[in-house]
Motif scaffolding. Structure first.
Motif: not given
Length: 340
Positions: A3-6, A35-37, A79-81
């Motif tokens: 699967p496409e990685m997300r 990224l949990a906000v 940006r990093q991830h």
């Protein structure tokens, strides 16, 4: 074929439905980073989970402030991830945070939806936005025979309480961009959500999170239900399909409000319609929108069920959980979810 990685950003991860979704995404092999906000510090239960989940990080952000949201979407973590997907989980109840002035009288939920949508549209790396919306946006007419599909009319009554109308405003903001060529937007309309621990979310009659549930005398509106696990499964399915469009998401069960209150370990109370309207008018006069929402509105009289055939056809969604009354250790009734 792999699967496409997300890489996924999830809002309001500090609230019960957000926390449940984090866990579902963490165990999905197509998700490489989350990224949990949240609007506040991470709850201890989420902190413990993140300690053993290296692909998850938590960030506290005020999603109702333009500068904070802009800094989030242009920040190092995004940006990093290479975050490419955003899941907009709205706050579960209808309350603004205490002591917080509204911007131009607009509830936080509407402001948050607008700011997150704006950043998703402007950030070229974001390719998908999955948003949870409310099924209470539909126009309820007398009776319990309301059966809504995604083309059913929304309730544009200008006299609706602001906190109820915010659901409709969010829905319209998102729906206006549904056909965006670059950004795939999936809007999932859900009814009353039942948590694993018996909590109820996203029902206007529980605006303050307390009992009793109030209804007009002579009415016992039908409530469509969905388990939090099924909501999370629908989000994951939309993620895999890179779905775009509006979809009703519901469970197997629909029960009268009085039954729902009893299952939830509380009670419902019927009051004369004129008394409810008078109390709602007084709440409006004194700026108590949450009580106005709870006291009056179509949801105190009329019920509905949802047609989920589009979600079944396009997403492959079918509810996998049952919702029924159970017993606590002390013998009291509690509402429970279990795999069908």
């Amino acid at each position: 074929m792999k699967p496409e990685m997300r890489s996924v950003l999830v809002t309001h991860a500090d609230e019960p439905l957000g926390r449940r979704l984090i866990k579902h995404l963490c165990y999905d092999e197509s998700v490489r980073h989350i990224l949990a906000v949240g609007s506040g510090p991470a709850p201890r239960s989420l902190e413990r989970f993140i300690e053993n989940a290296p692909g998850v990080e938590y960030q506290q952000t005020d999603l109702a402030r333009h500068r904070d949201v802009a800094e989030l979407f242009h920040g190092a973590a995004v940006r990093q991830h290479h975050v490419d997907t955003v899941v907009f989980v709205p706050t579960h109840d209808l309350l603004d945070r205490p002591g917080r002035p509204r911007l131009s009288g607009v509830p936080d939920r509407t402001t948050e939806a607008r700011l997150v949508l704006q950043q998703c549209l402007e950030n070229g790396s974001i390719r998908q936005l999955i948003a949870l919306g409310s099924a209470f946006v539909y126009h309820l007419v007398p009776g319990n025979a309301n059966r809504f599909d995604e083309r059913s009319a929304l309730d544009f009554d200008p006299d609706l309480p602001a906190l109820t109308r915010s659901w409709i405003d969010c829905d319209m903001l998102l729906h206006a961009e549904i056909h965006n060529a670059r950004l795939a937007i999936a809007l999932l309309r859900v009814p009353t959500v039942v948590g694993r621990d018996g909590g109820l979310f996203m029902h206007p009659g529980l605006a303050t999170g307390t009992f009793p549930m109030l209804r007009a005398t002579g009415f016992d509106p039908l409530c469509a239900l969905v388990a939090d696990h099924d909501v999370c499964r629908a989000v994951v399915l939309a993620l895999h399909k890179r779905a775009a469009g509006t979809f009703n998401i519901a469970g197997h069960e629909s029960v009268p409000l009085s039954v729902l209150a009893r299952w939830a370990g509380g009670r419902s109370r019927s009051l004369p319609g004129p008394l409810l309207r008078g109390a709602a008018g007084a709440a409006r006069l004194f700026g108590a929108e949450e009580w106005r929402t709870r006291l009056d509105g179509p949801h105190t009289r009329f019920g509905f069920t949802l047609d989920t055939r589009l979600a079944e056809r396009e997403l492959g969604y079918r509810p996998a959980y049952r919702i029924a009354p159970g017993r606590r250790d002390d013998g009291r009734i509690r509402i429970e979810t279990s795999r069908a």
